[in-house]
Design an enzyme around this catalytic site. Structure first.
Site, mmCIF file in Angstrom:
data_model
loop_
_atom_site.group_PDB
_atom_site.id
_atom_site.type_symbol
_atom_site.label_atom_id
_atom_site.label_comp_id
_atom_site.label_asym_id
_atom_site.label_seq_id
_atom_site.Cartn_x
_atom_site.Cartn_y
_atom_site.Cartn_z
ATOM 1 N N SER A 121 -5.383 4.283 -9.707
ATOM 2 C CA SER A 121 -5.576 5.271 -10.786
ATOM 3 C C SER A 121 -6.806 6.151 -10.592
ATOM 4 O O SER A 121 -7.490 6.489 -11.559
ATOM 5 C CB SER A 121 -5.616 4.577 -12.153
ATOM 6 O OG SER A 121 -4.347 4.042 -12.453
ATOM 7 N N GLY B 21 -1.282 2.979 -10.437
ATOM 8 C CA GLY B 21 -0.265 3.727 -11.165
ATOM 9 C C GLY B 21 -0.257 3.496 -12.666
ATOM 10 O O GLY B 21 0.697 3.866 -13.346
HETATM 11 P P1 PGA Z 1 -2.375 5.333 -7.760
HETATM 12 O O1 PGA Z 1 -1.944 4.538 -6.434
HETATM 13 O O2 PGA Z 1 -3.494 6.263 -7.376
HETATM 14 O O3 PGA Z 1 -1.137 6.067 -8.187
HETATM 15 O O4 PGA Z 1 -2.819 4.321 -8.750
HETATM 16 C C1 PGA Z 1 -2.899 4.100 -5.517
HETATM 17 C C2 PGA Z 1 -2.219 3.346 -4.375
HETATM 18 O O5 PGA Z 1 -1.304 2.570 -4.623
HETATM 19 O O6 PGA Z 1 -2.595 3.507 -3.212
#
Ligand code: PGA
Length: 248
Positions: free
Chosen positions: A211, A171
């Site tokens: 991400s 995230g």
């Molecule tokens: P993100 O989350 O792609 O928003 O970084 C990945 C996850 O926590 O599975």
């Protein structure tokens, strides 16, 4: 075949989950590419399953309990998840480790429960935080997490997936580099082979998460050691997820 798991986390209510499931059904109509799995909130599983009927998108849950049934208020068993159409379940996501204090021990118990009492495929999430990464201790840290999560686990075949998700990458928009991710994937692969033997240990998929977006997904999916992706934020847009999954 690569595997793309969409983790919607706690982002959507029932109506929004239904709508996004409809969008997935449209985006993936006639899909022939990577295997797609979607993990909505537990309360939305049945509604999402209904919207995805006939679509090439499998259903997964974000969590389950470590007992098969009984007086465990608020928890859900693997068998009940399977009964409503789930085929996968995430275990030990870093957000659960952080906010719900899940430990490698509880992940281990949940994993054994899933394997013994359902036909779900468990997706065990591991990954180091920024402090461990800065100290360059991620290899030992992640290897230790995998070892503890899989302690005493017996596999008849490769009914297991490991997702490597560095916490600092989740995230934040700061994904790991494919080279760094591959290094850790190699460590996990070696551990799996040590635990389950060459054949089964080589067949357990290892995913990258943290991400993942349209710009970096192809680089990850081009790595032999990366069996697929676990996608959070970007999976809340069906078109985006389709592009992420759409490697040539
Ligand atoms: P993100 O989350 O792609 O928003 O970084 C990945 C996850 O926590 O599975």
């Amino acid at each position: 075949m690569k595997l793309i798991i969409a983790n919607w986390k706690m982002n959507l209510g029932l109506a929004a989950s239904r709508q996004l499931a409809k969008d997935y059904a449209t985006a993936f109509a006639g899909w022939q590419g990577s295997k797609i799995v979607v993990c909505p909130s537990e309360f939305a599983l049945t509604a999402v399953a209904k919207e995805l009927k006939g679509a090439p998108v499998a259903l997964g849950a974000q969590n389950c309990f470590w007992e098969a049934s009984g007086a465990y208020t608020g928890e859900v068993s693997p068998a009940s998840l399977a009964e409503i159409g789930c085929r996968y379940v995430l275990l030990g996501h870093s957000e659960r480790r952080k906010y719900l204090k899940e430990s490698c021990r509880t992940v281990n118990l949940k994993l054994k429960n899933v394997l013994a009492n359902s036909d779900l495929t468990p997706v065990v999430c591991v990954g180091e935080d920024l402090e461990v990464c800065r100290a360059k201790k991620q290899v030992d840290f992640v290897d230790g997490q995998v070892k503890r999560a899989l302690d005493g686990v017996k596999l008849a075949g490769p009914r297991l997936i490991i997702a490597y998700e560095p916490i600092w990458a989740i995230g934040t928009g700061l994904a790991a580099s494919p080279v760094d991710a591959e290094e850790i994937h190699g460590v996990i692969r070696n551990r799996l082979i040590k635990l389950f033997g060459q054949e089964t240990g080589s067949a357990v998929p290892i995913l990258y998460g943290g991400s993942v977006d349209i710009k970096n997904s192809a680089d990850f999916l081009a790595c032999d050691l990366v069996g697929g992706l676990l996608v959070g934020g970007a999976s809340l847009d069906a078109q985006k997820l389709q592009k992420i999954a759409n490697i040539k």
